[in-house]
Motif scaffolding. Sequence first.
Motif, mmCIF file in Angstrom:
data_model
loop_
_atom_site.group_PDB
_atom_site.id
_atom_site.type_symbol
_atom_site.label_atom_id
_atom_site.label_comp_id
_atom_site.label_asym_id
_atom_site.label_seq_id
_atom_site.Cartn_x
_atom_site.Cartn_y
_atom_site.Cartn_z
ATOM 1 N N GLY A 107 37.387 14.691 46.293
ATOM 2 C CA GLY A 107 37.942 15.299 45.090
ATOM 3 C C GLY A 107 37.367 16.676 44.826
ATOM 4 N N VAL A 108 36.058 16.813 44.967
ATOM 5 C CA VAL A 108 35.420 18.119 44.788
ATOM 6 C C VAL A 108 35.876 19.089 45.869
ATOM 7 C CG1 VAL A 108 33.202 19.326 44.831
ATOM 8 C CG2 VAL A 108 33.432 17.168 43.585
ATOM 9 N N LEU A 109 36.011 18.591 47.089
ATOM 10 C CA LEU A 109 36.491 19.430 48.187
ATOM 11 C C LEU A 109 37.872 19.989 47.872
ATOM 12 C CD1 LEU A 109 36.432 20.466 51.139
ATOM 13 C CD2 LEU A 109 37.278 18.224 51.836
ATOM 14 N N GLY A 110 38.764 19.124 47.409
ATOM 15 C CA GLY A 110 40.113 19.585 47.085
ATOM 16 C C GLY A 110 40.148 20.522 45.895
ATOM 17 N N ALA A 111 39.297 20.268 44.895
ATOM 18 C CA ALA A 111 39.299 21.089 43.689
ATOM 19 C C ALA A 111 38.717 22.473 43.925
ATOM 20 C CB ALA A 111 38.521 20.380 42.579
ATOM 21 N N THR A 112 37.773 22.595 44.851
ATOM 22 C CA THR A 112 37.102 23.879 45.082
ATOM 23 C C THR A 112 37.710 24.681 46.222
ATOM 24 O OG1 THR A 112 35.490 22.763 46.517
ATOM 25 C CG2 THR A 112 34.902 23.034 44.185
ATOM 26 N N ARG A 113 38.598 24.075 46.986
ATOM 27 C CA ARG A 113 39.155 24.783 48.144
ATOM 28 C C ARG A 113 39.974 26.002 47.724
ATOM 29 N NH1 ARG A 113 41.468 21.175 52.806
ATOM 30 N NH2 ARG A 113 39.285 21.279 53.456
ATOM 31 N N ALA A 114 40.598 25.944 46.536
ATOM 32 C CA ALA A 114 41.403 27.084 46.085
ATOM 33 C C ALA A 114 40.530 28.275 45.700
ATOM 34 C CB ALA A 114 42.261 26.665 44.894
ATOM 35 N N ARG A 115 39.293 28.033 45.296
ATOM 36 C CA ARG A 115 38.417 29.115 44.838
ATOM 37 C C ARG A 115 37.392 29.538 45.890
ATOM 38 N NH1 ARG A 115 38.159 25.400 40.683
ATOM 39 N NH2 ARG A 115 35.945 24.979 41.133
ATOM 40 N N LEU A 116 37.070 28.639 46.807
ATOM 41 C CA LEU A 116 36.049 28.934 47.807
ATOM 42 C C LEU A 116 36.659 28.918 49.203
ATOM 43 C CD1 LEU A 116 33.207 26.586 46.477
ATOM 44 C CD2 LEU A 116 33.433 29.044 46.071
ATOM 45 N N ALA A 117 35.924 29.470 50.145
ATOM 46 C CA ALA A 117 36.321 29.343 51.544
ATOM 47 C C ALA A 117 36.184 27.882 51.977
ATOM 48 C CB ALA A 117 35.447 30.242 52.418
ATOM 49 N N ASP A 118 36.792 27.552 53.109
ATOM 50 C CA ASP A 118 36.749 26.168 53.577
ATOM 51 C C ASP A 118 35.324 25.668 53.735
ATOM 52 O OD1 ASP A 118 39.453 25.970 53.580
ATOM 53 O OD2 ASP A 118 39.715 26.243 55.737
ATOM 54 N N SER A 119 34.437 26.532 54.271
ATOM 55 C CA SER A 119 33.053 26.113 54.472
ATOM 56 C C SER A 119 32.357 25.852 53.142
ATOM 57 C CB SER A 119 32.289 27.175 55.264
ATOM 58 O OG SER A 119 32.334 28.426 54.581
ATOM 59 N N GLY A 120 32.649 26.686 52.133
ATOM 60 C CA GLY A 120 32.054 26.485 50.821
ATOM 61 C C GLY A 120 32.558 25.226 50.149
ATOM 62 N N ALA A 121 33.833 24.932 50.305
ATOM 63 C CA ALA A 121 34.402 23.720 49.716
ATOM 64 C C ALA A 121 33.819 22.471 50.373
ATOM 65 C CB ALA A 121 35.919 23.744 49.854
ATOM 66 N N VAL A 122 33.664 22.521 51.694
ATOM 67 C CA VAL A 122 33.062 21.387 52.406
ATOM 68 C C VAL A 122 31.632 21.173 51.943
ATOM 69 C CG1 VAL A 122 32.280 20.587 54.665
ATOM 70 C CG2 VAL A 122 34.554 21.578 54.420
ATOM 71 N N LEU A 123 30.914 22.265 51.750
ATOM 72 C CA LEU A 123 29.531 22.164 51.292
ATOM 73 C C LEU A 123 29.467 21.572 49.885
ATOM 74 C CD1 LEU A 123 26.772 22.820 52.462
ATOM 75 C CD2 LEU A 123 26.866 25.034 51.312
ATOM 76 N N ALA A 124 30.381 21.971 49.018
ATOM 77 C CA ALA A 124 30.407 21.422 47.654
ATOM 78 C C ALA A 124 30.693 19.922 47.686
ATOM 79 C CB ALA A 124 31.462 22.154 46.827
ATOM 80 N N GLY A 125 31.616 19.512 48.547
ATOM 81 C CA GLY A 125 31.885 18.083 48.683
ATOM 82 C C GLY A 125 30.696 17.320 49.223
ATOM 83 N N SER A 126 29.973 17.945 50.153
ATOM 84 C CA SER A 126 28.780 17.306 50.711
ATOM 85 C C SER A 126 27.678 17.176 49.668
ATOM 86 C CB SER A 126 28.269 18.119 51.912
ATOM 87 O OG SER A 126 29.234 18.179 52.929
ATOM 88 N N PHE A 127 27.537 18.197 48.825
ATOM 89 C CA PHE A 127 26.562 18.106 47.738
ATOM 90 C C PHE A 127 26.866 16.920 46.823
ATOM 91 C CE2 PHE A 127 25.669 22.953 47.794
ATOM 92 C CZ PHE A 127 24.771 22.768 48.824
ATOM 93 N N THR A 128 28.141 16.726 46.541
ATOM 94 C CA THR A 128 28.542 15.641 45.641
ATOM 95 C C THR A 128 28.203 14.277 46.225
ATOM 96 O OG1 THR A 128 30.356 17.021 44.810
ATOM 97 C CG2 THR A 128 30.486 14.654 44.380
ATOM 98 N N THR A 129 28.576 14.063 47.476
ATOM 99 C CA THR A 129 28.290 12.758 48.098
ATOM 100 C C THR A 129 26.791 12.530 48.240
ATOM 101 O OG1 THR A 129 28.528 13.754 50.296
ATOM 102 C CG2 THR A 129 30.475 12.725 49.344
ATOM 103 N N ALA A 130 26.054 13.608 48.558
ATOM 104 C CA ALA A 130 24.602 13.478 48.701
ATOM 105 C C ALA A 130 23.951 13.110 47.376
ATOM 106 C CB ALA A 130 24.008 14.775 49.241
ATOM 107 N N ALA A 131 24.403 13.739 46.296
ATOM 108 C CA ALA A 131 23.806 13.471 44.986
ATOM 109 C C ALA A 131 24.120 12.062 44.493
ATOM 110 C CB ALA A 131 24.304 14.499 43.972
ATOM 111 N N LEU A 132 25.279 11.533 44.863
ATOM 112 C CA LEU A 132 25.676 10.201 44.395
ATOM 113 C C LEU A 132 25.070 9.070 45.231
ATOM 114 C CD1 LEU A 132 29.459 10.776 43.573
ATOM 115 C CD2 LEU A 132 27.558 10.537 41.966
ATOM 116 N N THR A 133 24.685 9.367 46.459
ATOM 117 C CA THR A 133 24.176 8.311 47.342
ATOM 118 C C THR A 133 22.933 7.607 46.801
ATOM 119 O OG1 THR A 133 25.124 9.394 49.289
ATOM 120 C CG2 THR A 133 23.363 7.813 49.677
ATOM 121 N N PRO A 134 21.914 8.320 46.277
ATOM 122 C CA PRO A 134 20.768 7.601 45.695
ATOM 123 C C PRO A 134 21.158 6.731 44.498
ATOM 124 C CG PRO A 134 20.183 9.874 46.151
ATOM 125 C CD PRO A 134 21.658 9.775 46.317
#
Length: 235
Positions: free
Chosen positions: A94-121
């Motif tokens: 969801g974060v990846l899709g929401a940020t892809r319009a404002r960020l480059a693909d690499s930035g959107a992927v990174l934002a999505g990765s941050f989200t999953t990483a933060a939720l895992t603990p």
Amino acid sequence: MTNDTTAAGPRATEPHYCEHCNDSVPHEHLDIKAVVAGARRDALREAGWMTAASAVAAGAAAGLAAVAAGTAPALTALGVTVAGWVVTTLAGLGVLGATRARLADSGAVLAGSFTTAALTPLVALAVALLTGGGWAVALVAGAAWLLCGALAALARARTYRALLLQPGEAGERARSAAVARSRRPGRREPVSWLLQAVAVAVCVWALTPLPALVVVLVPLAVVGVVAQARRRQGR
């Protein structure tokens, strides 16, 4: 009378021309078709052994936990971990899709990765609190996370195999990525897959006696994603 012992044929000084492009500079040609075929074959084979290995690990961990901690905690750990994996994955997408319009693909992927990483603990904390935790439950959580990741890899492998043969820009990007990957041998995805499962198991085990530790594990997980991204950029 003199004997000429010079072998017949082209002179040593005569340049050699490539049969593919008529270039005299020594070089190699990459067989794109072979690379694509190898990438399609390797993707499915790798995802297949990951799925088989994780299924065995999950079954063994669940059986061991049922004996050591009881059937209910083992099944609860399995269910909560799978549900948590689904939630974190959907949140990341969801974060990846929401940020892809404002960020480059690499930035959107990174934002999505941050989200999953933060939720895992937080998923690990839920497992520890709902089951009572312990090493046996931690093993189930790690193995269940392993299995979820393997099934996702299998789904991606099937999509990737089709994408490699697809005409158009998306297919061309996939083929270019396959060529780049063929020049950088290694098994980054299985290593990352294993490390994530180990991290989940360790988090469940550590959060059992000290749930408040989650306030440290959440930013630590995000820092781990940043470090991994920088390491990849350095290659």
